[in-house]
Design a protein around this motif. Structure first.
Motif, PDB file in Angstrom:
ATOM      1  N   ILE A  97     -29.150   9.414 -35.278  1.00  0.00           N
ATOM      2  CA  ILE A  97     -30.419   9.202 -34.588  1.00  0.00           C
ATOM      3  C   ILE A  97     -31.521   9.607 -35.548  1.00  0.00           C
ATOM      4  CG2 ILE A  97     -30.391  11.462 -33.384  1.00  0.00           C
ATOM      5  CD1 ILE A  97     -31.393   9.087 -31.084  1.00  0.00           C
ATOM      6  N   PHE A 154     -29.301   7.366 -24.966  1.00  0.00           N
ATOM      7  CA  PHE A 154     -29.912   8.262 -25.950  1.00  0.00           C
ATOM      8  C   PHE A 154     -31.224   8.897 -25.479  1.00  0.00           C
ATOM      9  CE2 PHE A 154     -27.113   5.498 -28.263  1.00  0.00           C
ATOM     10  CZ  PHE A 154     -26.550   6.303 -29.244  1.00  0.00           C
ATOM     11  N   PHE A 155     -31.957   8.203 -24.632  1.00  0.00           N
ATOM     12  CA  PHE A 155     -33.311   8.679 -24.330  1.00  0.00           C
ATOM     13  C   PHE A 155     -33.525   9.267 -22.932  1.00  0.00           C
ATOM     14  CE2 PHE A 155     -34.294   6.283 -28.129  1.00  0.00           C
ATOM     15  CZ  PHE A 155     -35.296   7.042 -28.714  1.00  0.00           C
ATOM     16  N   TYR A 158     -32.000  12.858 -22.252  1.00  0.00           N
ATOM     17  CA  TYR A 158     -32.573  13.847 -23.183  1.00  0.00           C
ATOM     18  C   TYR A 158     -34.007  14.152 -22.757  1.00  0.00           C
ATOM     19  CZ  TYR A 158     -33.692  16.139 -27.649  1.00  0.00           C
ATOM     20  OH  TYR A 158     -34.057  17.047 -28.611  1.00  0.00           O
ATOM     21  N   THR A 159     -34.761  13.088 -22.514  1.00  0.00           N
ATOM     22  CA  THR A 159     -36.175  13.256 -22.171  1.00  0.00           C
ATOM     23  C   THR A 159     -36.342  13.958 -20.830  1.00  0.00           C
ATOM     24  OG1 THR A 159     -36.734  11.318 -23.465  1.00  0.00           O
ATOM     25  CG2 THR A 159     -38.348  11.990 -21.816  1.00  0.00           C
ATOM     26  N   GLN A 162     -35.694  17.535 -21.511  1.00  0.00           N
ATOM     27  CA  GLN A 162     -36.726  18.161 -22.340  1.00  0.00           C
ATOM     28  C   GLN A 162     -38.058  18.307 -21.606  1.00  0.00           C
ATOM     29  OE1 GLN A 162     -36.584  19.526 -25.271  1.00  0.00           O
ATOM     30  NE2 GLN A 162     -38.690  19.592 -25.972  1.00  0.00           N
ATOM     31  N   TRP A 163     -38.420  17.290 -20.835  1.00  0.00           N
ATOM     32  CA  TRP A 163     -39.765  17.258 -20.252  1.00  0.00           C
ATOM     33  C   TRP A 163     -39.794  17.370 -18.730  1.00  0.00           C
ATOM     34  CZ3 TRP A 163     -43.753  17.566 -23.589  1.00  0.00           C
ATOM     35  CH2 TRP A 163     -43.486  17.245 -24.923  1.00  0.00           C
ATOM     36  N   VAL A 174     -44.570  10.249 -27.191  1.00  0.00           N
ATOM     37  CA  VAL A 174     -43.510  11.258 -27.289  1.00  0.00           C
ATOM     38  C   VAL A 174     -42.198  10.626 -27.730  1.00  0.00           C
ATOM     39  CG1 VAL A 174     -42.124  12.909 -25.983  1.00  0.00           C
ATOM     40  CG2 VAL A 174     -44.601  12.832 -25.653  1.00  0.00           C
ATOM     41  N   ARG A 177     -41.863   9.041 -31.248  1.00  0.00           N
ATOM     42  CA  ARG A 177     -41.610   9.885 -32.420  1.00  0.00           C
ATOM     43  C   ARG A 177     -40.236   9.599 -33.017  1.00  0.00           C
ATOM     44  NH1 ARG A 177     -44.268  15.028 -32.772  1.00  0.00           N
ATOM     45  NH2 ARG A 177     -42.332  16.017 -33.382  1.00  0.00           N
ATOM     46  N   VAL A 178     -39.328   9.096 -32.171  1.00  0.00           N
ATOM     47  CA  VAL A 178     -37.957   8.831 -32.633  1.00  0.00           C
ATOM     48  C   VAL A 178     -37.675   7.339 -32.406  1.00  0.00           C
ATOM     49  CG1 VAL A 178     -35.562   9.606 -32.439  1.00  0.00           C
ATOM     50  CG2 VAL A 178     -37.401  11.185 -31.877  1.00  0.00           C
ATOM     51  N   TYR A 188     -34.278  11.552 -40.348  1.00  0.00           N
ATOM     52  CA  TYR A 188     -35.068  11.756 -39.123  1.00  0.00           C
ATOM     53  C   TYR A 188     -36.535  11.456 -39.372  1.00  0.00           C
ATOM     54  CZ  TYR A 188     -35.396  13.582 -34.380  1.00  0.00           C
ATOM     55  OH  TYR A 188     -35.561  13.699 -33.010  1.00  0.00           O
ATOM     56  N   ASN A 285     -27.684  16.269 -31.152  1.00  0.00           N
ATOM     57  CA  ASN A 285     -28.326  16.148 -29.834  1.00  0.00           C
ATOM     58  C   ASN A 285     -27.266  15.880 -28.769  1.00  0.00           C
ATOM     59  OD1 ASN A 285     -30.692  16.376 -31.213  1.00  0.00           O
ATOM     60  ND2 ASN A 285     -31.409  14.288 -30.842  1.00  0.00           N
ATOM     61  N   ARG A 294     -30.053  20.249 -27.691  1.00  0.00           N
ATOM     62  CA  ARG A 294     -29.506  20.061 -29.044  1.00  0.00           C
ATOM     63  C   ARG A 294     -29.021  21.381 -29.612  1.00  0.00           C
ATOM     64  NH1 ARG A 294     -35.401  18.453 -31.794  1.00  0.00           N
ATOM     65  NH2 ARG A 294     -36.412  20.446 -31.357  1.00  0.00           N
ATOM     66  N   TYR A 331     -44.730  22.996 -25.888  1.00  0.00           N
ATOM     67  CA  TYR A 331     -45.136  21.587 -25.897  1.00  0.00           C
ATOM     68  C   TYR A 331     -46.195  21.340 -24.831  1.00  0.00           C
ATOM     69  CZ  TYR A 331     -40.545  20.851 -28.173  1.00  0.00           C
ATOM     70  OH  TYR A 331     -39.460  20.887 -28.989  1.00  0.00           O
ATOM     71  N   TYR A 366     -49.549  17.319 -29.411  1.00  0.00           N
ATOM     72  CA  TYR A 366     -48.192  17.443 -29.956  1.00  0.00           C
ATOM     73  C   TYR A 366     -48.253  17.267 -31.471  1.00  0.00           C
ATOM     74  CZ  TYR A 366     -43.058  16.615 -29.496  1.00  0.00           C
ATOM     75  OH  TYR A 366     -41.691  16.680 -29.552  1.00  0.00           O
TER      76      TYR A 366
HETATM   77  N1  UDP Z   1     -35.779  12.017 -27.736  1.00  0.00           N
HETATM   78  C1  UDP Z   1     -34.745  11.526 -26.961  1.00  0.00           C
HETATM   79  N2  UDP Z   1     -33.487  11.549 -27.467  1.00  0.00           N
HETATM   80  C2  UDP Z   1     -33.199  12.066 -28.682  1.00  0.00           C
HETATM   81  C3  UDP Z   1     -34.236  12.556 -29.467  1.00  0.00           C
HETATM   82  C4  UDP Z   1     -35.529  12.539 -28.966  1.00  0.00           C
HETATM   83  O1  UDP Z   1     -34.961  11.078 -25.838  1.00  0.00           O
HETATM   84  O2  UDP Z   1     -32.028  12.061 -29.084  1.00  0.00           O
HETATM   85  C5  UDP Z   1     -37.148  11.971 -27.182  1.00  0.00           C
HETATM   86  C6  UDP Z   1     -37.430  13.188 -26.306  1.00  0.00           C
HETATM   87  O3  UDP Z   1     -38.335  12.793 -25.297  1.00  0.00           O
HETATM   88  C7  UDP Z   1     -38.095  14.129 -27.294  1.00  0.00           C
HETATM   89  C8  UDP Z   1     -38.938  13.156 -28.083  1.00  0.00           C
HETATM   90  O4  UDP Z   1     -38.099  12.002 -28.225  1.00  0.00           O
HETATM   91  O5  UDP Z   1     -38.868  15.109 -26.636  1.00  0.00           O
HETATM   92  C9  UDP Z   1     -39.387  13.647 -29.432  1.00  0.00           C
HETATM   93  O6  UDP Z   1     -38.274  14.124 -30.159  1.00  0.00           O
HETATM   94  P1  UDP Z   1     -38.433  15.129 -31.394  1.00  0.00           P
HETATM   95  O7  UDP Z   1     -37.092  15.320 -31.997  1.00  0.00           O
HETATM   96  O8  UDP Z   1     -39.546  14.652 -32.243  1.00  0.00           O
HETATM   97  O9  UDP Z   1     -38.891  16.472 -30.647  1.00  0.00           O
HETATM   98  P2  UDP Z   1     -39.181  17.955 -31.226  1.00  0.00           P
HETATM   99  O10 UDP Z   1     -38.337  18.145 -32.452  1.00  0.00           O
HETATM  100  O11 UDP Z   1     -40.655  18.014 -31.475  1.00  0.00           O
HETATM  101  O12 UDP Z   1     -38.752  18.814 -30.074  1.00  0.00           O
END
Ligand code: UDP
Length: 385
Positions: A97, A154-155, A158-159, A162-163, A174, A177-178, A188, A285, A294, A331, A366
């Motif tokens: 990823i 994948f998203f 995780y999201t 995280q959020w 947000v 970024r990936v 990355y 992750n 992660r 965040y 961010y």
């Molecule tokens: N994200 C995701 N899956 C992943 C990696 C990232 O859904 O495997 C999304 C998730 O919403 C995350 C955002 O992409 O908060 C940004 O990821 P990043 O790794 O930049 O976050 P950081 O390292 O700043 O926590």
């Protein structure tokens, strides 16, 4: 107190850079107030008993395309070149990823992945970086199906971990970024400069702040000493006419008068293991399993010859001052409503001619580390005029 030309609240990236500039370039006497018992903000790191550099607030991998930032920081540190690699644990496989062509090949048969690659290249072009929420808008049925798979596996989970909300309910920046990468580049970050400070971030910021014009006071909550009244700043009950740079949470500076600005927080669980390697990449992750998002193994960043290894698991939660697990704001929860609340606080701040707001917390943005450095440098330049 008038012996100081400037008070900087917070000794993180933004505070350290602006203090250093004011002290070294303008011979200003600067007082830096830091709530924690160390400098460096969330970049703070240290060497453990095995010589492994541990990032106390989760992995910080420096990357930038900004020449001025690279040149500036290089005055204070040597660098250890490091390009970050991340795998995502999905369906029992470890998949690179950002999702790239290698990831495609891991998820699909040879024929199918070749077909999808061709379609992607036709639609977006070689090397393109496509945000997942944009790929989902594709009207091509096969690309749409691919987007759905990437989103689902994948998203989305995780999201949500995280959020606390789905990707479509936070700023699209947000998840962008990936992006999905249309090449075999599995790094990355794609930036020109990617490295970590040779002796750690703490040493780098320490060098910035170790200036005869700078006084750093640790374990000092600036808000215990600062009062804002009638567009004037009071420090320890005396009018402060110098410059105040504030890098903390803006809502707290104004006693939450406009309501709270929400942040997401993390609980970090560190583990030391008595063997030399825990996992095959720096970060793995876990979108779909476990309460953590992660696991990062520090030895992969700067290698150390040790029979031990240290990892950290990140457990997200809402920032909450009364919950010891989640009482650090990491965040900003950036959405329309919170942005407009932040703008209200900004307007309050603008009423003070000698107050400047700076940094990820105060700006409620961010920022990556290099953005924070660049902003501090730019604010400093603007102050000179
Ligand atoms: N994200 C995701 N899956 C992943 C990696 C990232 O859904 O495997 C999304 C998730 O919403 C995350 C955002 O992409 O908060 C940004 O990821 P990043 O790794 O930049 O976050 P950081 O390292 O700043 O926590």
């Amino acid at each position: 107190m008038s012996s100081y030309d400037a008070i900087v609240v917070g000794a993180g990236i933004s505070g350290a850079v602006i203090a250093e500039r004011l002290a070294s370039q303008q011979n200003k006497k600067v007082l830096v107030l830091e709530q924690r018992n160390h400098i460096g903000g969330n970049c703070y790191d240290y060497k453990d008993e095995n010589g492994i550099i541990i990032h106390q607030y989760g992995p910080h991998l420096f990357h930038t395309n900004k020449q001025e930032v690279w040149n500036y920081l290089s005055q204070f540190t040597e660098w250890y070149p490091y390009e970050h690699k991340v795998l995502s644990s999905v369906d029992g496989k470890l998949v690179p990823i950002p999702f790239n062509f290698s990831s495609l090949e891991k998820m699909y048969s040879y024929t199918k992945s070749e077909e999808l690659k061709e379609l992607l290249l036709e639609e977006y072009g070689e090397g393109a970086r496509v945000a997942i929420l944009d790929l989902m808008k594709s009207t091509h049925p096969q690309l749409n199906e691919l987007a759905q798979l990437i989103y689902d596996k994948f998203f989305v989970n995780y999201t949500t971990k995280q959020w606390g909300v789905k990707p479509e309910d936070i700023s699209p920046q947000v998840t962008a970024r990936v992006p999905i990468v249309l090449s075999y580049d599995d790094r990355y970050f794609q930036d020109k400069w990617q490295a970590v400070p040779m002796n750690g971030y703490t040493a780098m910021f320490g060098k910035m702040l170790r200036h005869p014009n700078i006084t750093v006071k640790l374990e000092t909550d600036a808000l215990d000493y600062i009062t804002l009244q009638h567009n004037q700043i009071y420090f320890k009950n005396q009018r402060f006419k110098g410059l105040m740079i504030y890098t903390g949470m803006l809502d707290r500076l104004f006693d939450l008068v406009k309501g709270e600005l929400p942040y997401r927080s993390l609980k970090f669980q560190y583990e030391t293991h008595a063997y030399s390697q825990y996992q095959s990449a720096t970060t793995v992750n876990y979108p779909n399993d476990y309460a953590f998002t992660r696991i990062t193994e520090f030895k992969h960043i700067v290698p150390v010859d040790s029979a031990h290894t240290v990892i950290v698991k990140e457990f997200p939660g809402d920032f909450n001052t009364s919950n010891a697990d989640f009482n650090v704001p990491y965040y900003p929860m950036f959405n329309k409503e919170n942005a407009s609340r932040h703008a209200e606080y900004n307007r309050l701040a603008e009423q003070f001619s000698n107050l400047k707001i700076l940094g990820r917390l105060a700006d409620y943005r961010y920022y990556n580390m290099d953005d924070a450095v660049a902003n501090a440098l730019h604010i400093y330049e603007a102050l000179k005029i």
